[in-house]
Design a protein around this motif. Structure first.
Motif, PDB file in Angstrom:
ATOM      1  N   TYR A  26       0.848  -1.179   0.000  1.00 26.06           N
ATOM      2  CA  TYR A  26       0.000   0.000   0.000  1.00 26.06           C
ATOM      3  C   TYR A  26       0.888   1.234   0.000  1.00 26.06           C
ATOM      4  O   TYR A  26       1.568   1.524   0.964  1.00 26.06           O
ATOM      5  N   ARG A  27       0.902   1.959  -1.104  1.00 26.71           N
ATOM      6  CA  ARG A  27       1.863   3.024  -1.287  1.00 26.71           C
ATOM      7  C   ARG A  27       1.515   4.261  -0.467  1.00 26.71           C
ATOM      8  O   ARG A  27       0.364   4.584  -0.249  1.00 26.71           O
ATOM      9  N   ARG A  28       2.564   4.964  -0.064  1.00 33.44           N
ATOM     10  CA  ARG A  28       2.386   6.169   0.728  1.00 33.44           C
ATOM     11  C   ARG A  28       1.582   7.208  -0.031  1.00 33.44           C
ATOM     12  O   ARG A  28       0.732   7.882   0.528  1.00 33.44           O
ATOM     13  N   GLU A  29       1.830   7.336  -1.370  1.00 31.43           N
ATOM     14  CA  GLU A  29       1.101   8.333  -2.135  1.00 31.43           C
ATOM     15  C   GLU A  29      -0.375   8.005  -2.224  1.00 31.43           C
ATOM     16  O   GLU A  29      -1.220   8.889  -2.297  1.00 31.43           O
ATOM     17  N   ASP A  30      -0.722   6.689  -2.206  1.00 29.14           N
ATOM     18  CA  ASP A  30      -2.119   6.294  -2.194  1.00 29.14           C
ATOM     19  C   ASP A  30      -2.790   6.760  -0.920  1.00 29.14           C
ATOM     20  O   ASP A  30      -3.925   7.236  -0.925  1.00 29.14           O
ATOM     21  N   ALA A  31      -2.098   6.565   0.211  1.00 24.16           N
ATOM     22  CA  ALA A  31      -2.651   6.974   1.496  1.00 24.16           C
ATOM     23  C   ALA A  31      -2.863   8.476   1.534  1.00 24.16           C
ATOM     24  O   ALA A  31      -3.879   8.964   2.030  1.00 24.16           O
ATOM     25  N   LEU A  32      -1.895   9.226   1.006  1.00 30.17           N
ATOM     26  CA  LEU A  32      -2.018  10.675   0.998  1.00 30.17           C
ATOM     27  C   LEU A  32      -3.176  11.116   0.120  1.00 30.17           C
ATOM     28  O   LEU A  32      -3.884  12.078   0.421  1.00 30.17           O
ATOM     29  N   SER A  33      -3.401  10.381  -0.978  1.00 29.28           N
ATOM     30  CA  SER A  33      -4.502  10.708  -1.868  1.00 29.28           C
ATOM     31  C   SER A  33      -5.834  10.530  -1.177  1.00 29.28           C
ATOM     32  O   SER A  33      -6.749  11.334  -1.317  1.00 29.28           O
ATOM     33  N   VAL A  34      -5.966   9.440  -0.397  1.00 24.29           N
ATOM     34  CA  VAL A  34      -7.196   9.199   0.339  1.00 24.29           C
ATOM     35  C   VAL A  34      -7.443  10.321   1.329  1.00 24.29           C
ATOM     36  O   VAL A  34      -8.557  10.811   1.487  1.00 24.29           O
ATOM     37  N   ARG A  35      -6.395  10.755   2.027  1.00 25.00           N
ATOM     38  CA  ARG A  35      -6.556  11.796   3.022  1.00 25.00           C
ATOM     39  C   ARG A  35      -6.943  13.134   2.405  1.00 25.00           C
ATOM     40  O   ARG A  35      -7.676  13.904   2.993  1.00 25.00           O
ATOM     41  N   SER A  36      -6.406  13.400   1.208  1.00 25.56           N
ATOM     42  CA  SER A  36      -6.652  14.691   0.605  1.00 25.56           C
ATOM     43  C   SER A  36      -8.015  14.779  -0.063  1.00 25.56           C
ATOM     44  O   SER A  36      -8.500  15.857  -0.337  1.00 25.56           O
ATOM     45  N   ALA A  37      -8.621  13.616  -0.346  1.00 26.02           N
ATOM     46  CA  ALA A  37      -9.918  13.625  -1.017  1.00 26.02           C
ATOM     47  C   ALA A  37     -10.870  12.658  -0.336  1.00 26.02           C
ATOM     48  O   ALA A  37     -11.161  11.584  -0.855  1.00 26.02           O
ATOM     49  N   PRO A  38     -11.385  13.003   0.847  1.00 27.27           N
ATOM     50  CA  PRO A  38     -12.301  12.114   1.559  1.00 27.27           C
ATOM     51  C   PRO A  38     -13.608  11.954   0.795  1.00 27.27           C
ATOM     52  O   PRO A  38     -14.031  12.871   0.089  1.00 27.27           O
ATOM     53  N   PRO A  39     -14.234  10.786   0.888  1.00 27.05           N
ATOM     54  CA  PRO A  39     -15.498  10.542   0.197  1.00 27.05           C
ATOM     55  C   PRO A  39     -16.587  11.495   0.677  1.00 27.05           C
ATOM     56  O   PRO A  39     -16.481  12.073   1.759  1.00 27.05           O
ATOM     57  N   PRO A  40     -17.638  11.662  -0.120  1.00 24.72           N
ATOM     58  CA  PRO A  40     -18.746  12.525   0.298  1.00 24.72           C
ATOM     59  C   PRO A  40     -19.317  12.087   1.642  1.00 24.72           C
ATOM     60  O   PRO A  40     -19.472  10.897   1.907  1.00 24.72           O
ATOM     61  N   GLY A  41     -19.638  13.023   2.490  1.00 22.77           N
ATOM     62  CA  GLY A  41     -20.204  12.719   3.799  1.00 22.77           C
ATOM     63  C   GLY A  41     -19.182  12.707   4.906  1.00 22.77           C
ATOM     64  O   GLY A  41     -19.538  12.770   6.071  1.00 22.77           O
ATOM     65  N   LEU A  42     -17.874  12.596   4.555  1.00 22.55           N
ATOM     66  CA  LEU A  42     -16.831  12.599   5.568  1.00 22.55           C
ATOM     67  C   LEU A  42     -16.357  14.018   5.829  1.00 22.55           C
ATOM     68  O   LEU A  42     -16.369  14.867   4.945  1.00 22.55           O
ATOM     69  N   GLN A  43     -15.924  14.240   7.057  1.00 25.15           N
ATOM     70  CA  GLN A  43     -15.384  15.530   7.420  1.00 25.15           C
ATOM     71  C   GLN A  43     -13.857  15.457   7.395  1.00 25.15           C
ATOM     72  O   GLN A  43     -13.277  14.565   7.987  1.00 25.15           O
ATOM     73  N   ALA A  44     -13.223  16.386   6.705  1.00 24.08           N
ATOM     74  CA  ALA A  44     -11.762  16.444   6.687  1.00 24.08           C
ATOM     75  C   ALA A  44     -11.294  17.467   7.708  1.00 24.08           C
ATOM     76  O   ALA A  44     -11.681  18.625   7.661  1.00 24.08           O
ATOM     77  N   ARG A  45     -10.490  17.025   8.661  1.00 27.09           N
ATOM     78  CA  ARG A  45      -9.959  17.932   9.664  1.00 27.09           C
ATOM     79  C   ARG A  45      -8.799  18.735   9.076  1.00 27.09           C
ATOM     80  O   ARG A  45      -8.272  18.421   8.021  1.00 27.09           O
ATOM     81  N   ASP A  46      -8.394  19.769   9.798  1.00 28.77           N
ATOM     82  CA  ASP A  46      -7.312  20.628   9.330  1.00 28.77           C
ATOM     83  C   ASP A  46      -6.008  19.859   9.126  1.00 28.77           C
ATOM     84  O   ASP A  46      -5.203  20.195   8.266  1.00 28.77           O
ATOM     85  N   ASN A  47      -5.787  18.803   9.922  1.00 31.11           N
ATOM     86  CA  ASN A  47      -4.544  18.047   9.810  1.00 31.11           C
ATOM     87  C   ASN A  47      -4.613  16.940   8.754  1.00 31.11           C
ATOM     88  O   ASN A  47      -3.699  16.136   8.632  1.00 31.11           O
ATOM     89  N   GLY A  48      -5.697  16.880   8.006  1.00 34.15           N
ATOM     90  CA  GLY A  48      -5.816  15.891   6.941  1.00 34.15           C
ATOM     91  C   GLY A  48      -6.472  14.599   7.367  1.00 34.15           C
ATOM     92  O   GLY A  48      -6.778  13.758   6.520  1.00 34.15           O
ATOM     93  N   ASN A  49      -6.689  14.383   8.667  1.00 34.74           N
ATOM     94  CA  ASN A  49      -7.331  13.166   9.135  1.00 34.74           C
ATOM     95  C   ASN A  49      -8.814  13.183   8.775  1.00 34.74           C
ATOM     96  O   ASN A  49      -9.435  14.232   8.710  1.00 34.74           O
ATOM     97  N   VAL A  50      -9.363  12.006   8.551  1.00 35.45           N
ATOM     98  CA  VAL A  50     -10.779  11.869   8.224  1.00 35.45           C
ATOM     99  C   VAL A  50     -11.567  11.593   9.493  1.00 35.45           C
ATOM    100  O   VAL A  50     -11.160  10.780  10.322  1.00 35.45           O
ATOM    101  N   SER A  51     -12.686  12.268   9.643  1.00 34.14           N
ATOM    102  CA  SER A  51     -13.511  12.112  10.837  1.00 34.14           C
ATOM    103  C   SER A  51     -14.816  11.409  10.505  1.00 34.14           C
ATOM    104  O   SER A  51     -15.484  11.740   9.526  1.00 34.14           O
ATOM    105  N   PHE A  52     -15.185  10.415  11.336  1.00 32.12           N
ATOM    106  CA  PHE A  52     -16.482   9.766  11.211  1.00 32.12           C
ATOM    107  C   PHE A  52     -17.470  10.283  12.256  1.00 32.12           C
ATOM    108  O   PHE A  52     -18.614   9.840  12.279  1.00 32.12           O
ATOM    109  N   SER A  53     -17.058  11.185  13.112  1.00 27.44           N
ATOM    110  CA  SER A  53     -17.990  11.774  14.068  1.00 27.44           C
ATOM    111  C   SER A  53     -19.066  12.523  13.296  1.00 27.44           C
ATOM    112  O   SER A  53     -18.762  13.380  12.453  1.00 27.44           O
ATOM    113  N   ASN A  54     -20.344  12.157  13.563  1.00 28.69           N
ATOM    114  CA  ASN A  54     -21.494  12.782  12.889  1.00 28.69           C
ATOM    115  C   ASN A  54     -21.505  12.531  11.385  1.00 28.69           C
ATOM    116  O   ASN A  54     -22.081  13.316  10.629  1.00 28.69           O
ATOM    117  N   TYR A  55     -20.876  11.452  10.937  1.00 24.64           N
ATOM    118  CA  TYR A  55     -20.892  11.108   9.517  1.00 24.64           C
ATOM    119  C   TYR A  55     -22.331  11.066   9.017  1.00 24.64           C
ATOM    120  O   TYR A  55     -23.193  10.406   9.603  1.00 24.64           O
TER     121      TYR A  55
END
Length: 219
Positions: A26-55
């Motif tokens: 699982y490539r590092r660039e793939d992981a970064l891509s996921v973080r930079s473009a979260p699926p609809p309905g997800l909240q992206a935090r300022d640090n790039g982490n994806v949040s499921f709170s209140n999804y």
């Protein structure tokens, strides 16, 4: 026979089998891509982490991220504190069918918890994914892919196993007074496994391939 904590961790490994379908490279660039473009309905935090709170504004997911902590969906970032015991815990060889029986019992308990104590299907899916993700972390521990982590279980968390059910056999809804971030603070590392730092890593790819083949043949 296996002690309850040991069985519980074997069960974790069993449920994680579907996670092997994820490419090992699982490539590092793939992981970064996921973080930079979260699926609809997800909240992206300022640090790039994806949040499921209140999804999707699902009330059941209020505070979901608080359990493991933001950016630690499957508990991979948890550290370990090894407990030094007066009497060493050792693994023992038990007939595989007996081990499988115990794991299936625990597997069905997990299904019962998810179906009886979560009514929202999206929440069921997310919680199961989080659970399987944590099992994949343990699988990586077993294969010595994680850095500075030993193969063991948290004795304090495992000791709460009997609190899952009430005396009448129904599922308990009592608060266990811990979070996922507590996992790893009281780790027992059983001795006696046959890991060899020279030869064992060489065998892992063939094991992964065999598991994947078995999964593909039943899909």
């Amino acid at each position: 026979m296996f002690a309850a904590p040991t069985v519980l961790f074997l069960y974790f490994l069993s449920l994680a089998s579907d996670a092997v379908a994820k490419p090992l490279s699982y490539r590092r660039e793939d992981a970064l891509s996921v973080r930079s473009a979260p699926p609809p309905g997800l909240q992206a935090r300022d640090n790039g982490n994806v949040s499921f709170s209140n999804y999707n504004n699902i009330p059941d997911l209020q505070g979901f991220d608080d359990f493991y902590g933001s950016g630690n969906f499957n508990g991979r970032s948890n550290g370990q504190t090894i407990v030094i015991q007066e009497t060493e815990t050792k693994c023992e060889v038990v007939k595989i069918e007996i081990v499988q029986q115990k794991l299936v019992i625990l597997q069905e308990i997990a299904k019962r918890i998810i179906t009886e104590q979560i009514c929202n299907v999206e929440t069921q899916t997310i919680v199961l994914a989080q659970h399987n993700g944590a099992l994949q972390v343990f699988r990586d521990d077993i294969q010595r892919k994680t850095v500075n982590k030993q193969v063991g279980y948290d004795q304090q968390i495992a000791s709460k196993f009997n609190s899952i059910l009430n005396q009448d056999g129904s599922l308990s809804s009592a608060d266990g007074n811990f979070t996922g971030a507590d996992v790893g603070k009281n780790v027992i590392v059983p001795s006696g496994n046959d890991w060899n730092s020279t030869t064992s890593p060489q065998r892992q790819p063939s094991i992964d391939a065999a598991i994947q083949a078995a999964l593909n043949s039943t899909s």
